[in-house]
Motif scaffolding. Structure first.
Motif, PDB file in Angstrom:
ATOM      1  N   GLU A  35     -11.405 -68.768  14.218  1.00  0.00           N
ATOM      2  CA  GLU A  35     -11.603 -68.355  12.823  1.00  0.00           C
ATOM      3  C   GLU A  35     -10.320 -68.469  11.990  1.00  0.00           C
ATOM      4  OE1 GLU A  35     -15.074 -65.141  14.044  1.00  0.00           O
ATOM      5  OE2 GLU A  35     -12.959 -64.677  14.299  1.00  0.00           O
ATOM      6  N   GLY A  86     -13.809 -59.032  12.745  1.00  0.00           N
ATOM      7  CA  GLY A  86     -14.771 -58.497  13.711  1.00  0.00           C
ATOM      8  C   GLY A  86     -15.414 -59.560  14.576  1.00  0.00           C
ATOM      9  N   PRO A  87     -16.611 -59.326  15.072  1.00  0.00           N
ATOM     10  CA  PRO A  87     -17.509 -58.203  14.826  1.00  0.00           C
ATOM     11  C   PRO A  87     -16.989 -56.833  15.299  1.00  0.00           C
ATOM     12  CG  PRO A  87     -18.750 -60.078  15.634  1.00  0.00           C
ATOM     13  CD  PRO A  87     -17.300 -60.426  15.789  1.00  0.00           C
ATOM     14  N   ASP A 126      -8.388 -54.137   9.325  1.00  0.00           N
ATOM     15  CA  ASP A 126      -8.629 -55.384   8.618  1.00  0.00           C
ATOM     16  C   ASP A 126      -7.366 -56.008   8.014  1.00  0.00           C
ATOM     17  OD1 ASP A 126      -8.226 -53.512   6.687  1.00  0.00           O
ATOM     18  OD2 ASP A 126     -10.182 -53.724   5.719  1.00  0.00           O
ATOM     19  N   GLY A 159     -11.758 -60.152   5.517  1.00  0.00           N
ATOM     20  CA  GLY A 159     -13.148 -59.710   5.533  1.00  0.00           C
ATOM     21  C   GLY A 159     -13.984 -60.605   6.422  1.00  0.00           C
ATOM     22  N   ILE A 160     -15.263 -60.458   6.306  1.00  0.00           N
ATOM     23  CA  ILE A 160     -16.171 -61.244   7.150  1.00  0.00           C
ATOM     24  C   ILE A 160     -15.964 -62.749   6.962  1.00  0.00           C
ATOM     25  CG2 ILE A 160     -18.613 -61.760   7.575  1.00  0.00           C
ATOM     26  CD1 ILE A 160     -19.197 -58.816   6.979  1.00  0.00           C
ATOM     27  N   LEU A 181     -18.856 -54.368  12.788  1.00  0.00           N
ATOM     28  CA  LEU A 181     -19.572 -54.780  11.579  1.00  0.00           C
ATOM     29  C   LEU A 181     -20.989 -54.228  11.543  1.00  0.00           C
ATOM     30  CD1 LEU A 181     -18.443 -58.509  11.224  1.00  0.00           C
ATOM     31  CD2 LEU A 181     -17.508 -56.478  10.101  1.00  0.00           C
ATOM     32  N   GLU A 237     -14.313 -65.034  21.070  1.00  0.00           N
ATOM     33  CA  GLU A 237     -14.548 -63.724  20.464  1.00  0.00           C
ATOM     34  C   GLU A 237     -14.667 -62.646  21.539  1.00  0.00           C
ATOM     35  OE1 GLU A 237     -14.120 -61.919  17.453  1.00  0.00           O
ATOM     36  OE2 GLU A 237     -15.214 -63.616  16.616  1.00  0.00           O
ATOM     37  N   ASP A 283     -21.681 -62.671  14.553  1.00  0.00           N
ATOM     38  CA  ASP A 283     -20.475 -63.468  14.309  1.00  0.00           C
ATOM     39  C   ASP A 283     -20.875 -64.710  13.515  1.00  0.00           C
ATOM     40  OD1 ASP A 283     -17.939 -64.449  14.380  1.00  0.00           O
ATOM     41  OD2 ASP A 283     -18.018 -65.123  16.468  1.00  0.00           O
ATOM     42  N   THR A 284     -20.498 -64.753  12.248  1.00  0.00           N
ATOM     43  CA  THR A 284     -20.984 -65.823  11.373  1.00  0.00           C
ATOM     44  C   THR A 284     -19.973 -66.941  11.155  1.00  0.00           C
ATOM     45  OG1 THR A 284     -20.190 -64.586   9.460  1.00  0.00           O
ATOM     46  CG2 THR A 284     -22.493 -64.257  10.103  1.00  0.00           C
TER      47      THR A 284
END
Lengths: 454, 256
Positions: free
Chosen positions: A293, A124-125, A130, A118-119, A175, A275, A287-288
């Motif tokens: 990642e 993503g974004p 998934d 998940g996020i 997203l 990314e 993008d958090t």
């Protein structure tokens, strides 16, 4: 866990390690027995009898040192090839692990392959799915599916293919609606690429470059395939013959895992730390998670899982299947759909020296029915990846093993029957398709029965 | 005495060490044989393709000068090409309606012709193992990015029936001789594709047209059911394009 695994695996190299280690052990043996001291003592006691024994001992040791490397080397080269273990392509049976990892570890890496990200994990974004198993799921985990990826681009004024902005891959999910990728009328070269199965891919990875090259070199000029050399992510500066993906764009399963984790799931990793964009526009605002990642190096577990997958099994033969196989060869299908390969022997360094073929994958006979080369069979797809412009309309010969577990055929999944898949062959396969077309109905049925048995 | 003892032994040890060092240098530092590196860092030269084929991208623009119009087909040539694959299962429409062009964009000339099926041989025409691909041009779609089509839904391979009086056959060309080459046997048998006033529209000419689908080759401009449109190759089959249904691609969104 991974570090332990690698260490254990290194220790399991067995025979291949004996060559240098054997010689070193000879030295250690000499040190342990300390023959110099013994000799001095012996002569100090003027014990000529002992001296003779020592001389003989030295001569024997010396001769052993001379002979042992050759003896051990020939033992490595003399490994007899054996059939690779197979899976019955039935999700209800537990028969996927080829022995590359322990059953316990297989469950772990299979779990990673099925894990939904998940996020928080960096999804993503822009992405396509998934979890690895969302696309590689049928008829068993690691297989294929009806899911396709979409690629687009255009031809420039010089006749060269140019990616759509941000890359030829157009992700189907995002997203946020604001960054949903779209295809523009400026990019009329478009194609779908159906998901490929990964069964037996550990064995495919273990095929030596020279084996693939020799196979292609033996093909008639008109049907000769194109092999491309592509970078190996885990061995910077090293190239290897590509063999994975519709364009042969990857040579190692670890490179493939890193590629797919970024491009299909949007999760940056140690090999692909940047990314993707949305049609060339930054997605930083969506993008958090800091890059890379994949802090847990999931790509290593995906790789282990794929390396540990058995090859698709073949159905029991009958008269019709045998007839079909004979026709398959007689028609010339086997020129590109190469029936059999033998993997490199255990201990061979592949992937630019980054991976040593283990016992579970070495000297294994497999039946992929592919030469893993690119060919122009008249189906396009017009997209260039890392094979150069000359490969725009070439696609990799899809391995036919496990064909009975698929419904959508050809690179775009636009063909639903084996007969029509054969009829779509043109270009380099034109004559071979015509050979098939000239068959009587019963013979065509035999060819199809054979194809659905492998 | 000690001197006599040390000399042969030292020689043996020295030889042994030298040999071991030689072995150490001769073998790679890591164990096992090394895979042979690829011969070349870039692509191996592309394999040869039949002359005249695959010169252009099926999905790309043709940047070579517009070729001279291909020689039109005579009725006898069309019948010969038809019989090559279909034997007597279909017959050329009378009077003949034939167009030629590079419909699949592979650089080789293809032929399309209106035909009539032999109603007594529909079973052979519809055979699952027939040597042609049957499609209904109205149900063929271009690859859909939404990917929502159920592969089992829709008459992807329709049956040619009693009411199908007029069909279209497209035979893809091979090499320099195109559809005239005896090897040219890749063919489509199409419903809802043989219209009125068939004529070839080159891809180059259609690139200037606003309302068009992604084109990989030349198209067949015609009128079906009173609607003027064209038949084009999607890369996998032939589809009918009705300009009234044209929807432009949505503009790209720039989030910033």
């Amino acid at each position: 866990m991974l570090a332990q695994t690698q260490a254990r695996r290194f220790n399991e190299q067995g025979v291949s390690n004996w060559v240098p280690v054997g010689s070193l052990e000879l030295l250690r043996l000499m040190e342990t027995y300390n023959p110099l001291e013994q000799c001095v003592q012996a002569f100090s006691r003027r014990n000529l009898r002992n001296m003779k024994c020592l001389k003989i001992l030295f001569l024997v040791l010396f001769a052993a040192a001379l002979v042992s490397p050759f003896a051990l080397t020939s033992k490595v080269e003399g490994q007899a090839a054996t059939e690779a273990p197979t899976t019955d392509l039935n999700q209800l049976t537990d028969d996927l692990n080829n022995g590359f990892v322990s059953p316990t570890e297989f469950d772990v890496v299979k779990g990673a392959f099925e894990e939904v990200d998940g996020i928080p994990e960096g999804l993503g974004p822009c992405y396509n799915s998934d979890a690895c198993s969302q696309c590689h799921q049928t008829p068993d985990i690691g297989g294929a599916s009806q899911i396709s990826e979409f690629r687009a681009g255009h031809i420039d004024g010089g006749g060269a293919f140019v990616d759509a902005p941000g890359g030829s891959l157009i992700n189907d999910r995002a997203l946020a609606a604001a960054i949903q990728e779209r295809v523009s009328s400026a990019d009329p070269v478009r194609t779908f690429r159906i998901t490929l199965g990964t069964f037996g891919d550990g064995f495919v990875e273990a095929i030596a470059n020279s084996t693939l090259q020799n196979n292609v070199a033996a093909q008639p000029v008109g049907q000769r395939g194109t092999l491309i050399s592509v970078p190996v992510s885990e061995a910077p500066g090293q190239n290897r013959i590509g063999r994975f993906g519709w364009k042969d764009q990857q040579a190692s399963l670890l490179s493939f895992s890193g590629d797919a984790y970024l491009n299909e799931m949007g999760i940056t990793n140690r090999f692909n730390p940047t990314e993707n964009t949305s049609n060339g526009n930054s997605v930083a605002a969506f993008d958090t998670v800091p890059d890379p990642e994949d802090t847990a190096n999931d790509i290593d577990e995906f790789t282990e899982f794929m390396r540990a997958l058995r090859a698709p099994s073949r159905l029991p033969t009958n008269a019709q299947i045998i007839q079909g196989q004979n026709l398959f060869d007689a028609l010339g299908c086997d020129i590109c759909h190469t029936p059999t390969f033998t993997t490199a022997q255990q201990g061979t360094l592949i992937n630019g020296g980054a991976f040593t073929v283990p016992a579970a994958l070495g000297s294994k006979i497999i039946h992929p029915f592919s030469d893993f080369a690119l060919h122009n069979v008249g189906t396009g797809d017009g997209i260039v990846q890392n094979g150069g412009q000359g490969t725009a309309n070439q696609v990799r010969t899809p391995p036919l093993w496990g064909l009975r577990g698929r419904i959508r055929l050809m690179h775009d999944g636009e063909t639903l029957t084996v007969n029509e898949a054969i009829l779509r062959h043109g270009g380099q396969a034109q004559g071979i398709r015509n050979n098939y077309n000239a068959l009587a109905v019963a013979d065509k049925q035999a060819v199809i029965a054979f194809l659905l048995s492998i | 005495m000690g001197k006599r003892l040390a000399t042969p032994f030292s020689l043996l040890v020295l030889i042994s060490i030298s040999y071991l060092q030689f072995q150490g240098c001769a073998k790679p530092a890591q164990s096992g044989p090394q895979e042979q590196a690829p011969d070349a860092p870039t692509s191996v030269p592309a394999s040869s393709t039949p002359a005249g084929t695959a010169a252009a991208s099926p999905a790309g623009e043709n940047h070579t000068p517009e070729p001279a119009p291909p020689p039109s087909a005579t009725a006898a040539e069309a019948r010969s090409a038809l019989a090559r694959v279909y034997k007597d299962l279909v017959t050329l429409e009378s009077p003949p309606e034939v167009v030629v062009g590079d419909f699949n964009g592979d650089g080789s000339q293809d032929i399309a012709m209106a035909v009539r099926p032999d109603k007594a041989k529909l079973a052979d025409i519809n055979s699952e193992l027939a040597g042609w691909i049957i499609r209904d041009a109205r149900t063929v779609t271009v690859p859909d990015p939404a990917m929502k089509r159920d592969p089992k839904s829709g008459p992807l391979r329709p049956k040619i029936g009693e009411k199908d009086d007029r069909l279209l056959v497209v035979i893809h060309g091979y090499g320099e001789k195109g559809w005239r080459d005896p090897e040219a046997q890749q063919t489509f048998l199409l419903r809802n594709a043989a219209g009125d006033g068939m004529q070839t529209a080159t891809r180059k000419s259609l690139l200037k047209v606003e309302k068009k689908p992604p084109l990989v080759g030349d198209s067949i401009k015609e009128t079906i059911g009173g609607i003027s449109g064209f038949l084009y190759y999607t890369g996998a089959a032939y589809a009918w394009f009705d300009p009234r249904t044209f929807k432009p691609d949505p503009p790209r969104v720039n989030p910033h």
